[in-house]
Design a protein around this motif. Structure first.
Motif, short mmCIF file in Angstrom:
data_model
loop_
_atom_site.label_atom_id
_atom_site.label_comp_id
_atom_site.label_asym_id
_atom_site.label_seq_id
_atom_site.Cartn_x
_atom_site.Cartn_y
_atom_site.Cartn_z
N ASN A 26 35.99 -1.92 8.37
CA ASN A 26 35.61 -0.95 7.36
C ASN A 26 35.25 -1.65 6.06
O ASN A 26 35.91 -2.60 5.65
CB ASN A 26 36.75 0.05 7.10
N TRP A 27 34.22 -1.14 5.41
CA TRP A 27 33.83 -1.67 4.11
C TRP A 27 34.57 -0.86 3.06
O TRP A 27 34.13 0.21 2.67
CB TRP A 27 32.32 -1.56 3.93
N THR A 28 35.68 -1.37 2.60
CA THR A 28 36.42 -0.71 1.52
C THR A 28 35.73 -1.00 0.20
O THR A 28 34.89 -1.91 0.09
CB THR A 28 37.87 -1.23 1.47
N ASP A 29 36.10 -0.25 -0.82
CA ASP A 29 35.49 -0.45 -2.14
C ASP A 29 35.76 -1.86 -2.66
O ASP A 29 34.88 -2.48 -3.27
CB ASP A 29 36.03 0.59 -3.13
N VAL A 37 33.48 -4.32 -0.83
CA VAL A 37 32.09 -4.17 -1.29
C VAL A 37 31.92 -4.84 -2.64
O VAL A 37 30.93 -5.54 -2.89
CB VAL A 37 31.68 -2.68 -1.33
N GLU A 38 32.88 -4.64 -3.55
CA GLU A 38 32.81 -5.28 -4.88
C GLU A 38 32.85 -6.79 -4.76
O GLU A 38 32.12 -7.50 -5.45
CB GLU A 38 33.94 -4.77 -5.78
N LYS A 39 33.70 -7.30 -3.86
CA LYS A 39 33.77 -8.75 -3.65
C LYS A 39 32.46 -9.27 -3.08
O LYS A 39 31.96 -10.32 -3.49
CB LYS A 39 34.95 -9.09 -2.72
N LEU A 40 31.87 -8.51 -2.14
CA LEU A 40 30.57 -8.88 -1.57
C LEU A 40 29.51 -8.96 -2.66
O LEU A 40 28.77 -9.94 -2.75
CB LEU A 40 30.15 -7.86 -0.51
N LYS A 41 29.46 -7.96 -3.53
CA LYS A 41 28.48 -7.94 -4.62
C LYS A 41 28.67 -9.14 -5.55
O LYS A 41 27.70 -9.78 -5.95
CB LYS A 41 28.59 -6.64 -5.43
N ARG A 42 29.94 -9.44 -5.88
CA ARG A 42 30.23 -10.56 -6.79
C ARG A 42 29.81 -11.88 -6.15
O ARG A 42 29.14 -12.70 -6.78
CB ARG A 42 31.72 -10.57 -7.13
N LEU A 43 30.19 -12.10 -4.89
CA LEU A 43 29.85 -13.36 -4.21
C LEU A 43 28.34 -13.49 -4.01
O LEU A 43 27.78 -14.58 -4.12
CB LEU A 43 30.57 -13.44 -2.86
N TRP A 44 27.68 -12.38 -3.74
CA TRP A 44 26.22 -12.40 -3.57
C TRP A 44 25.54 -12.78 -4.89
O TRP A 44 24.61 -13.57 -4.92
CB TRP A 44 25.74 -11.04 -3.09
N ALA A 45 26.05 -12.22 -6.00
CA ALA A 45 25.49 -12.52 -7.32
C ALA A 45 25.72 -13.98 -7.69
O ALA A 45 24.92 -14.58 -8.41
CB ALA A 45 26.08 -11.60 -8.37
N ALA A 73 30.84 -14.17 4.52
CA ALA A 73 31.54 -13.69 5.71
C ALA A 73 32.85 -14.45 5.89
O ALA A 73 33.89 -13.86 6.22
CB ALA A 73 30.66 -13.84 6.94
N ALA A 74 32.83 -15.77 5.65
CA ALA A 74 34.04 -16.58 5.79
C ALA A 74 35.08 -16.17 4.75
O ALA A 74 36.28 -16.10 5.05
CB ALA A 74 33.70 -18.06 5.66
N GLN A 75 34.66 -15.90 3.51
CA GLN A 75 35.60 -15.52 2.46
C GLN A 75 36.17 -14.11 2.67
O GLN A 75 37.34 -13.87 2.38
CB GLN A 75 34.95 -15.63 1.09
N LEU A 76 35.35 -13.21 3.18
CA LEU A 76 35.83 -11.85 3.42
C LEU A 76 36.74 -11.79 4.64
O LEU A 76 37.71 -11.06 4.66
CB LEU A 76 34.65 -10.88 3.61
N GLY A 77 36.40 -12.58 5.65
CA GLY A 77 37.20 -12.60 6.88
C GLY A 77 37.02 -11.33 7.70
O GLY A 77 36.93 -10.23 7.15
N GLY A 78 36.97 -11.49 9.01
CA GLY A 78 36.85 -10.34 9.90
C GLY A 78 35.49 -9.68 9.88
O GLY A 78 35.35 -8.53 10.30
N VAL A 79 34.50 -10.38 9.39
CA VAL A 79 33.15 -9.82 9.32
C VAL A 79 32.15 -10.92 9.66
O VAL A 79 32.36 -12.09 9.33
CB VAL A 79 32.88 -9.20 7.92
N SER A 80 31.05 -10.56 10.33
CA SER A 80 30.05 -11.56 10.72
C SER A 80 29.00 -11.74 9.62
O SER A 80 28.88 -10.91 8.71
CB SER A 80 29.35 -11.13 12.01
N GLY A 117 23.40 -7.08 6.70
CA GLY A 117 23.13 -5.65 6.81
C GLY A 117 23.64 -4.86 5.62
O GLY A 117 22.95 -3.98 5.10
N LYS A 118 24.85 -5.18 5.18
CA LYS A 118 25.43 -4.47 4.04
C LYS A 118 24.65 -4.76 2.76
O LYS A 118 24.42 -3.87 1.94
CB LYS A 118 26.91 -4.85 3.87
N VAL A 119 24.21 -6.01 2.59
CA VAL A 119 23.40 -6.39 1.43
C VAL A 119 22.12 -5.56 1.39
O VAL A 119 21.72 -5.04 0.34
CB VAL A 119 23.09 -7.90 1.44
#
Length: 174
Positions: A2-5, A8-16, A25-32, A38-40
């Motif tokens: 599940n993409w929790t809030d 998602v915020e961590k994904l946005k920060r790391l992407w930026a 994916a390695a930092q979030l863990g449990g995701v490919s 896809g989420k981006v």
């Protein structure tokens, strides 16, 4: 997963910060990596700089489908710009194409159009015409229901519509 809030915020920060999808994916863990990509895209996050320079734009939203036109209506549709090499530069040529929808009815002097018996699906038998008439989503939808030929699901009239000789189909395509 599940993409929790928080994720998602961590994904946005790391992407930026410029991390790759694999690193995120390695930092979030449990995701490919593909799940991150896809989420981006679903979040419409800005693209990355390419080796050729410049940044890739965020995904543009899809254009709405054009409204349906009545049949037989001529439409003026702009074509894509055609690029042709000319010397060291490329010239772009804009053009427009007239598109005409034409419906050609094949008529015969000895064809008799049968009067439909207006049967529902549960009323059909092996000996009734199964040609659908109308919109299946409306209450007025029904089947022809006239007597069908021995080896056909359709009456003689609808069989002529359904089964056209190859030579007639080729003429119609031209």
């Amino acid at each position: 997963m599940n993409w929790t809030d928080e994720r998602v915020e961590k994904l946005k920060r790391l992407w930026a910060e410029g991390l790759s999808a694999s690193q995120i994916a390695a930092q979030l863990g449990g995701v490919s990596r593909n799940a991150v990509i896809g989420k981006v895209h679903r979040l419409n996050l800005p693209g990355r700089a390419k080796s050729g320079g410049g940044t890739a734009p965020a995904r543009t939203p899809k254009r709405p489908a054009p409204a349906p036109r009545p049949s037989g209506f001529a439409a003026r549709i702009p074509t894509r710009a055609n690029a042709r090499p000319a010397g060291g530069a490329m010239l772009k040529e804009e053009g427009q194409t007239d598109v005409v929808e034409a419906v050609r009815a094949v008529t015969s002097s000895n064809v008799v159009i049968p009067i439909s018996r207006r049967l529902g699906l549960t009323e059909l038998t092996e000996r009734t015409c199964k040609w659908p008439i109308g919109d299946p989503m409306s209450d007025e939808f029904h089947f022809c229901g006239c007597e069908s030929l021995d080896s056909s699901p359709y009456c003689s009239y609808h069989a002529k519509l359904a089964y056209q000789p190859v030579s007639e189909r080729r003429k119609a395509e031209r």
